[in-house]
Design a protein around this motif. Sequence first.
Motif, PDB file in Angstrom:
ATOM      1  N   THR A 112      31.689  -2.038 -42.894  1.00  0.00           N
ATOM      2  CA  THR A 112      31.438  -2.730 -44.159  1.00  0.00           C
ATOM      3  C   THR A 112      32.419  -2.267 -45.233  1.00  0.00           C
ATOM      4  O   THR A 112      33.139  -1.276 -45.053  1.00  0.00           O
ATOM      5  N   GLU A 113      32.397  -2.953 -46.349  1.00  0.00           N
ATOM      6  CA  GLU A 113      33.233  -2.547 -47.476  1.00  0.00           C
ATOM      7  C   GLU A 113      32.830  -1.160 -47.969  1.00  0.00           C
ATOM      8  O   GLU A 113      33.678  -0.340 -48.336  1.00  0.00           O
ATOM      9  N   GLU A 114      31.544  -0.867 -47.961  1.00  0.00           N
ATOM     10  CA  GLU A 114      31.055   0.450 -48.380  1.00  0.00           C
ATOM     11  C   GLU A 114      31.590   1.553 -47.458  1.00  0.00           C
ATOM     12  O   GLU A 114      31.985   2.622 -47.915  1.00  0.00           O
ATOM     13  N   GLN A 115      31.615   1.293 -46.150  1.00  0.00           N
ATOM     14  CA  GLN A 115      32.173   2.265 -45.208  1.00  0.00           C
ATOM     15  C   GLN A 115      33.668   2.469 -45.464  1.00  0.00           C
ATOM     16  O   GLN A 115      34.167   3.592 -45.390  1.00  0.00           O
ATOM     17  N   TRP A 116      34.375   1.383 -45.747  1.00  0.00           N
ATOM     18  CA  TRP A 116      35.808   1.487 -46.038  1.00  0.00           C
ATOM     19  C   TRP A 116      36.041   2.389 -47.250  1.00  0.00           C
ATOM     20  O   TRP A 116      36.931   3.228 -47.259  1.00  0.00           O
ATOM     21  N   LYS A 117      35.239   2.214 -48.275  1.00  0.00           N
ATOM     22  CA  LYS A 117      35.402   3.000 -49.497  1.00  0.00           C
ATOM     23  C   LYS A 117      35.137   4.489 -49.274  1.00  0.00           C
ATOM     24  O   LYS A 117      35.606   5.318 -50.051  1.00  0.00           O
ATOM     25  N   LYS A 118      34.417   4.828 -48.226  1.00  0.00           N
ATOM     26  CA  LYS A 118      34.119   6.231 -47.912  1.00  0.00           C
ATOM     27  C   LYS A 118      35.228   6.905 -47.098  1.00  0.00           C
ATOM     28  O   LYS A 118      35.231   8.122 -46.938  1.00  0.00           O
ATOM     29  N   ILE A 119      36.181   6.121 -46.587  1.00  0.00           N
ATOM     30  CA  ILE A 119      37.283   6.697 -45.821  1.00  0.00           C
ATOM     31  C   ILE A 119      38.158   7.528 -46.765  1.00  0.00           C
ATOM     32  O   ILE A 119      38.501   7.089 -47.862  1.00  0.00           O
ATOM     33  N   ILE A 120      38.499   8.734 -46.324  1.00  0.00           N
ATOM     34  CA  ILE A 120      39.427   9.574 -47.079  1.00  0.00           C
ATOM     35  C   ILE A 120      40.829   9.066 -46.777  1.00  0.00           C
ATOM     36  O   ILE A 120      41.276   9.108 -45.631  1.00  0.00           O
ATOM     37  N   ILE A 121      41.477   8.553 -47.809  1.00  0.00           N
ATOM     38  CA  ILE A 121      42.839   8.031 -47.655  1.00  0.00           C
ATOM     39  C   ILE A 121      43.766   8.931 -48.474  1.00  0.00           C
ATOM     40  O   ILE A 121      43.710   8.928 -49.702  1.00  0.00           O
ATOM     41  N   GLU A 122      44.597   9.691 -47.757  1.00  0.00           N
ATOM     42  CA  GLU A 122      45.497  10.626 -48.413  1.00  0.00           C
ATOM     43  C   GLU A 122      46.716   9.908 -48.986  1.00  0.00           C
ATOM     44  O   GLU A 122      46.947   8.730 -48.704  1.00  0.00           O
ATOM     45  N   GLY A 123      47.508  10.611 -49.764  1.00  0.00           N
ATOM     46  CA  GLY A 123      48.676  10.069 -50.449  1.00  0.00           C
ATOM     47  C   GLY A 123      49.704   9.448 -49.514  1.00  0.00           C
ATOM     48  O   GLY A 123      49.741   9.733 -48.318  1.00  0.00           O
TER      49      GLY A 123
END
Length: 157
Positions: free
Chosen positions: A126-137
């Motif tokens: 879901t979009e909520e799960q995507w937002k929880k992904i740690i995306i580094e620089g």
Amino acid sequence: MTKKIIIGVVVIFIVLVIGVPYAQNKKVEEVTTADMDFELLEEGSNNYQICGLWDDDNKDKYQYIVIKPQYVMDVYGIAQITEIGEGAFENHSKIETIHIPSCVTVIRKNAFLGCANLKKITFGGTEEQWKKIIIEGGNETLDAISIEYQVATPNVN
């Protein structure tokens, strides 16, 4: 009769010159976890990160990448793909679409740096799960592209 032979020869020629190379190129445009290099994140777990593609010398030919949530290895059993490693797809300029499964929780530094043609992500969660992904620089490319949510993992080899 001669016209039919000429037409037949022309059709065969077209298939050999255009059709066969096109079919061969289609084979290499789709890449799955089986074509990727990955490594164990922690001893005793089955969590792995994608490190990149095996065929790194030909990285410019891949347009569509599918990361499957699990990969069955002959020796080690099931690998759960939870991270996309540092620089995994860096400078893979032909990638247009990538499927990321919902089990991915971290996208490491520069994983998609230089992926100028990346236009779409399909995400298994879901979009909520995507937002929880740690995306580094170094992954700013991901901020500017289309993301489709709750997309089942495509069935490619």
